[in-house]
Design a protein around this motif. Structure first.
Motif, PDB file in Angstrom:
ATOM      1  N   GLU D  87       0.832  -1.205   0.000  1.00 20.56           N
ATOM      2  CA  GLU D  87       0.000   0.000   0.000  1.00 20.56           C
ATOM      3  C   GLU D  87       0.867   1.255   0.000  1.00 20.56           C
ATOM      4  O   GLU D  87       0.588   2.214  -0.712  1.00 20.56           O
ATOM      5  N   ARG D  91       0.687   3.848  -3.061  1.00 23.15           N
ATOM      6  CA  ARG D  91       0.184   5.207  -2.837  1.00 23.15           C
ATOM      7  C   ARG D  91       1.237   6.252  -3.186  1.00 23.15           C
ATOM      8  O   ARG D  91       0.927   7.323  -3.664  1.00 23.15           O
ATOM      9  N   LYS D  95       0.922   9.084  -5.822  1.00 18.50           N
ATOM     10  CA  LYS D  95       1.177  10.468  -5.400  1.00 18.50           C
ATOM     11  C   LYS D  95       2.163  11.158  -6.346  1.00 18.50           C
ATOM     12  O   LYS D  95       1.949  12.295  -6.762  1.00 18.50           O
ATOM     13  N   ASN D 176      -9.954  11.820  -4.225  1.00 12.24           N
ATOM     14  CA  ASN D 176      -9.408  10.979  -3.163  1.00 12.24           C
ATOM     15  C   ASN D 176     -10.169   9.663  -3.054  1.00 12.24           C
ATOM     16  O   ASN D 176      -9.584   8.599  -2.855  1.00 12.24           O
ATOM     17  N   THR D 177     -11.479   9.763  -3.191  1.00 14.09           N
ATOM     18  CA  THR D 177     -12.301   8.544  -3.152  1.00 14.09           C
ATOM     19  C   THR D 177     -11.885   7.588  -4.261  1.00 14.09           C
ATOM     20  O   THR D 177     -11.698   6.384  -4.049  1.00 14.09           O
ATOM     21  N   HIS D 178     -11.737   8.142  -5.454  1.00 14.31           N
ATOM     22  CA  HIS D 178     -11.302   7.284  -6.562  1.00 14.31           C
ATOM     23  C   HIS D 178      -9.984   6.605  -6.237  1.00 14.31           C
ATOM     24  O   HIS D 178      -9.771   5.439  -6.551  1.00 14.31           O
ATOM     25  N   LEU D 179      -9.104   7.371  -5.629  1.00 13.98           N
ATOM     26  CA  LEU D 179      -7.788   6.836  -5.332  1.00 13.98           C
ATOM     27  C   LEU D 179      -7.898   5.662  -4.356  1.00 13.98           C
ATOM     28  O   LEU D 179      -7.242   4.625  -4.531  1.00 13.98           O
ATOM     29  N   ASN D 180      -8.725   5.841  -3.349  1.00 16.43           N
ATOM     30  CA  ASN D 180      -8.925   4.744  -2.399  1.00 16.43           C
ATOM     31  C   ASN D 180      -9.564   3.541  -3.080  1.00 16.43           C
ATOM     32  O   ASN D 180      -9.135   2.402  -2.880  1.00 16.43           O
ATOM     33  N   ASP D 181     -10.553   3.804  -3.887  1.00 13.40           N
ATOM     34  CA  ASP D 181     -11.195   2.714  -4.632  1.00 13.40           C
ATOM     35  C   ASP D 181     -10.173   1.996  -5.503  1.00 13.40           C
ATOM     36  O   ASP D 181     -10.156   0.766  -5.592  1.00 13.40           O
ATOM     37  N   TYR D 183      -6.972   1.815  -5.107  1.00 12.00           N
ATOM     38  CA  TYR D 183      -6.064   0.978  -4.317  1.00 12.00           C
ATOM     39  C   TYR D 183      -6.739  -0.340  -3.936  1.00 12.00           C
ATOM     40  O   TYR D 183      -6.130  -1.418  -4.028  1.00 12.00           O
ATOM     41  N   GLN D 184      -7.977  -0.243  -3.525  1.00  7.40           N
ATOM     42  CA  GLN D 184      -8.702  -1.470  -3.151  1.00  7.40           C
ATOM     43  C   GLN D 184      -8.749  -2.443  -4.322  1.00  7.40           C
ATOM     44  O   GLN D 184      -8.548  -3.651  -4.167  1.00  7.40           O
ATOM     45  N   TRP D 187      -5.274  -3.984  -4.935  1.00  5.78           N
ATOM     46  CA  TRP D 187      -4.968  -5.011  -3.940  1.00  5.78           C
ATOM     47  C   TRP D 187      -5.836  -6.251  -4.138  1.00  5.78           C
ATOM     48  O   TRP D 187      -5.352  -7.391  -4.088  1.00  5.78           O
TER      49      TRP D 187
END
Lengths: 192, 192, 192, 192
Positions: D87, D91, D95, D176-181, D183-184, D187
């Motif tokens: 992660e 990230r 970034k 930011n939401t897209h980025l978290n999505d 990453y999920q 993974w």
DNA sequence: TATGAATGAGCGTTCATTCAT
DNA sequence: AATGAATGAACGCTCATTCAT
């Protein structure tokens, strides 16, 4: 009447298209393909009527020139006085060019370009014989200055081309008054 | 210390080559590659001095025209009489064109072609201001016919182009006598 | 009677040559002259089929993309379950690209280049509608994560391009096992 | 401190200009002359720093890639758990690309183009060693699927390039939401 | 080290012309 | 007689690269 008739139509369309395109942008912007398109024929068809582009331009030039001269001399008669004869011819030359600006302008453009070959140009000059004869008569009668035909032409006829160009470009609108003035100037330049 | 930068030499060679080639075959037969070759530079070099072909032709035109007009008016003075002034300018115009036939002929070719853009042509005309002023003075003094500048130009100056073309083509050799005759005709056409 | 006009043959040859050359060296190394040579036509002939190079690239792109998508959806039916439908489409996409590596690689190269104009790209995306619909259905049924289509595409479809490139470059041979693994990864990334 | 300092400035300007121009219109629209102009140096100067255009592109690619990877691994430590390590790296990769979109997009464009030569690409891959090691550890620990590195990369890292392209084109704004999505999804695609 | 001037090779494209039908 | 398709040659122009200073 004959089968040829159809071809005459196409030929005429090609001639017209050529004049039109050359006038608008100059020789270099009148490609065969555009001429064909404007005349509604195939590019290949052009070569049934003309040998190549050079030949085409020259034929068009000769035809228009012949038509122009024919018109100019149409009502001319040998028994007219020198001055009356000259004025008649001069005014009909002007009339032709002003009535059909496209053709008039085309002739002007051809006047100075190396695209017209020597032979065509000479043939164009030959048609002027009656005018040259008239001048010679005028010289013999001491009415016209005893100058080379080139000089007489340069000062009495050639200026029309300049006026026509300015007219076509929109710099200068040729009115009736201008035309009369121009004739007076033309005559003044050659009369004794 | 006058330093002729190499670039000025090349530029001059390009200008000369352009005039030469355009004169011999017309604009359409003066490709950049030939111009480059004649000027002994690479085709790419042309674009260091000119933006493109259009720009090149127009710059050459403007330069030659400026040089021509400068020469014509070089010895002109406002206190000359109208007739003397006109004769002086007319004869220097003729002299320029006859002394450097290449440039003279080039100017003639440019006179009627759509390759010269409106702006360049207008800039060329602007240079003639002293002549137009002289004509206006002549009109005010009742020496010259009260005609449009276009007409005055067409009959007194433009004919020179025709004579030059005939001369260049070899149809007609301009002698001193012809020149005097021509001047007389020019003056006759515009004088009151 | 299916008549393959000669022109269609030439057009196809041009399309093929374009793909081939662009693949081998990139857009900048696929000059029209080489494309023409490889397709056994004259450079001028290209312009009978395409307006210019930009247009050509874009047309080729659109055609290949359309063919690719058509193949991918050919056997797809709306009544398939979301997972079955996705697997079907995914596997046919992979199959298309692997069966015709040239076209597959070409599409990959187009994916990121500014040579493809916006309009063409959008038209390419429009074809994907059935897949997007399927995803939406999956989201509604709580089978697929409720993500933007861009994200779903990035993780489930786009990775194929990378594998194909590596395969074409010879870095990595895509076996059947790999393909199955890849599908599992694709599904895992988007399934809820 | 040394004379070299000045050159480093110029070199950096050249690198920046290259990235900028390649990004905006593609390789074919980034001529050396424009690059030089944008970097405020003479075209000839480029060749003091780079052998030729190929070499330049490749050097720029290698530098940016190295910087990117260095940034990604900067805070990475071997004693992190596999998931935390992944992660972290993921990230930071995201970034880097989002913080310096120009460089991020440049890397994306290089990903698929034949303009980057094999050697440079391999050197770029070599830098990824710590990530590959991490994956191997994950596989050994039964946390990550036992897949080829190519597959792991294709599904967990490569998708970022697509999102970045869409972002740069303006099709899709990465929040930011897209980025978290994202990453999920990354993974999910590789975790066992 | 740094340059502006210069370049040959090659680009995308158009041209006048011809061929197959 | 007429064509649309095709073409080799040449066009205007730009490129990556080098030279003279």
């Amino acid at each position: 009447m004959t089968v040829l008739k159809k071809s005459e139509v196409k030929r005429a369309a090609l001639v017209k298209a050529t004049i039109n395109l050359v006038n608008n942008q100059g020789f270099h912007a009148a490609p065969m393909s555009k001429i064909a398109k404007m005349a509604n024929v195939s590019p290949a068809t052009i070569y049934l009527y003309f040998e190549n582009k050079q030949d085409m331009i020259n034929q068009v030039y000769k035809e228009v020139k012949a038509e122009y001269v024919a018109f100019a001399f149409e009502t001319f008669k040998d028994d007219l006085s020198v001055e009356d004869g000259f004025e008649l011819v001069w005014r009909r030359m002007a009339k032709y060019k002003l009535d059909d600006i496209e053709k008039g302008f085309f002739l002007s453009q051809c006047e100075n370009t190396p695209m017209i070959d020597v032979e065509s140009r000479q043939e164009g000059v030959k048609n002027l014989a009656p005018l040259l004869d008239l001048w010679d008569r005028g010289i013999a009668q001491d009415i016209i200055k005893p100058l080379s035909h080139h000089l007489l032409y340069a000062f009495s006829i050639y200026p029309l081309a300049f006026l026509l160009n300015a007219h076509k470009r929109g710099d200068f609108k040729i009115t009736n008054t201008h035309l009369n003035d121009a004739y007076q100037a033309a005559w003044a330049s050659i009369k004794k």
